[in-house]
Design a protein around this motif. Structure first.
Motif, short mmCIF file in Angstrom:
data_model
loop_
_atom_site.label_atom_id
_atom_site.label_comp_id
_atom_site.label_asym_id
_atom_site.label_seq_id
_atom_site.Cartn_x
_atom_site.Cartn_y
_atom_site.Cartn_z
N ALA A 33 0.83 -1.21 0.00
CA ALA A 33 0.00 0.00 0.00
C ALA A 33 0.87 1.25 0.00
O ALA A 33 0.50 2.27 -0.58
N ARG A 34 2.03 1.18 0.66
CA ARG A 34 2.95 2.32 0.70
C ARG A 34 3.34 2.76 -0.71
O ARG A 34 3.57 3.95 -0.97
N LYS A 35 3.39 1.82 -1.64
CA LYS A 35 3.76 2.13 -3.03
C LYS A 35 2.71 2.99 -3.73
O LYS A 35 2.98 3.59 -4.76
N ASN A 36 1.49 3.03 -3.16
CA ASN A 36 0.41 3.83 -3.75
C ASN A 36 0.30 5.23 -3.13
O ASN A 36 -0.62 5.97 -3.45
N ALA A 37 1.23 5.55 -2.25
CA ALA A 37 1.20 6.88 -1.63
C ALA A 37 1.36 7.96 -2.68
O ALA A 37 2.09 7.80 -3.66
N TYR A 38 0.65 9.05 -2.47
CA TYR A 38 0.82 10.24 -3.30
C TYR A 38 1.46 11.28 -2.38
O TYR A 38 0.77 11.94 -1.59
N LYS A 43 7.63 13.55 0.15
CA LYS A 43 8.37 12.39 -0.35
C LYS A 43 8.52 11.32 0.75
O LYS A 43 9.48 10.57 0.79
N PHE A 44 7.54 11.28 1.66
CA PHE A 44 7.51 10.32 2.76
C PHE A 44 6.27 9.46 2.57
O PHE A 44 5.15 9.93 2.70
N ASN A 45 6.49 8.20 2.22
CA ASN A 45 5.39 7.31 1.86
C ASN A 45 4.98 6.42 3.04
O ASN A 45 5.85 5.86 3.71
N VAL A 46 3.69 6.31 3.22
CA VAL A 46 3.15 5.50 4.31
C VAL A 46 2.07 4.59 3.74
O VAL A 46 1.23 5.02 2.94
N GLY A 47 2.09 3.33 4.17
CA GLY A 47 1.06 2.37 3.80
C GLY A 47 0.49 1.71 5.03
O GLY A 47 1.19 1.52 6.02
N VAL A 48 -0.79 1.38 4.96
CA VAL A 48 -1.50 0.78 6.09
C VAL A 48 -2.36 -0.38 5.61
O VAL A 48 -2.94 -0.32 4.52
N ALA A 49 -2.43 -1.41 6.44
CA ALA A 49 -3.39 -2.49 6.26
C ALA A 49 -4.13 -2.66 7.57
O ALA A 49 -3.50 -2.71 8.64
N ILE A 50 -5.45 -2.72 7.49
CA ILE A 50 -6.30 -2.89 8.67
C ILE A 50 -7.05 -4.21 8.54
O ILE A 50 -7.66 -4.47 7.50
N PHE A 95 -1.62 -2.23 10.65
CA PHE A 95 -0.21 -2.41 10.27
C PHE A 95 0.25 -1.18 9.49
O PHE A 95 -0.44 -0.75 8.56
N ILE A 96 1.42 -0.64 9.86
CA ILE A 96 1.93 0.58 9.24
C ILE A 96 3.37 0.35 8.77
O ILE A 96 4.20 -0.16 9.53
N SER A 97 3.65 0.77 7.54
CA SER A 97 5.01 0.81 7.03
C SER A 97 5.24 2.20 6.45
O SER A 97 4.43 2.68 5.66
N ALA A 98 6.34 2.84 6.85
CA ALA A 98 6.60 4.21 6.42
C ALA A 98 8.08 4.39 6.10
O ALA A 98 8.93 3.82 6.78
#
Length: 160
Positions: A33-38, A43-50, A95-98
């Motif tokens: 999901a982090r790869k879909n950050a805008y 320029k700091f990308n964050v992705g989450v899965a719930i 779940f968070i990846s940044a």
């Protein structure tokens, strides 16, 4: 005057490979999901899965806007989507990846203050703790059994 001491507790995994199979899969979804950050500005990308109690997995990524602060953090994107589309479901795990777009980050990145408050609202509303796992792009994964570890003095509706 008196002094109070507040302590928090986290589990620390050396890498996502130490997570159990389901939790590892969910963290991998957060990384995807982090790869879909805008995030053209920070320029700091964050992705989450719930993970919801109905078995649904909701993804989110941060979405920035030139008209600050019109953007939204990944955590709130996912939480608000879950609340809108699955209003009766409870959030079990988040779940968070940044990481910056241009380098790997080993430091686990917890939710920002606004996201902590939003997570708190849902944790209180559902009367069920939300497990929160967070990491950078690589390295250690921290796990909190509840938002209360990240925000021990919660502000909620009882104060309004």
């Amino acid at each position: 005057m008196k002094q109070i001491t507040i302590t928090t507790s986290f589990s620390v995994y050396d890498s996502l490979n130490e997570l159990n199979g389901d939790d590892k899969d969910l963290m991998l979804k957060a990384i995807e999901a982090r790869k879909n950050a805008y995030a053209p500005y920070s320029k700091f990308n964050v992705g989450v899965a719930i993970l919801l109690d109905n078995g649904q997995v909701v993804l989110g990524s941060n979405q920035e806007n030139a008209a600050y602060p019109s953007g939204l953090c990944a955590e709130r994107v996912a939480i608000f989507y879950a609340g809108s589309n699955y209003p009766e479901a409870k959030i079990l795990k988040l779940f968070i990846s940044a990481s910056p777009a241009d380098k790997e980050l080993e430091n686990p990145i917890p939710p920002c203050g606004a996201c902590r408050q939003s997570i708190a609202e849902y944790e209180i509303k559902q009367d069920l703790d939300i497990e929160i796992f967070f990491m950078g792009s690589i390295g250690e994964v921290y796990k909190s059994n509840s938002l209360k570890n990240l925000l021990p003095l919660l502000f909620d509706k009882k104060y309004l």
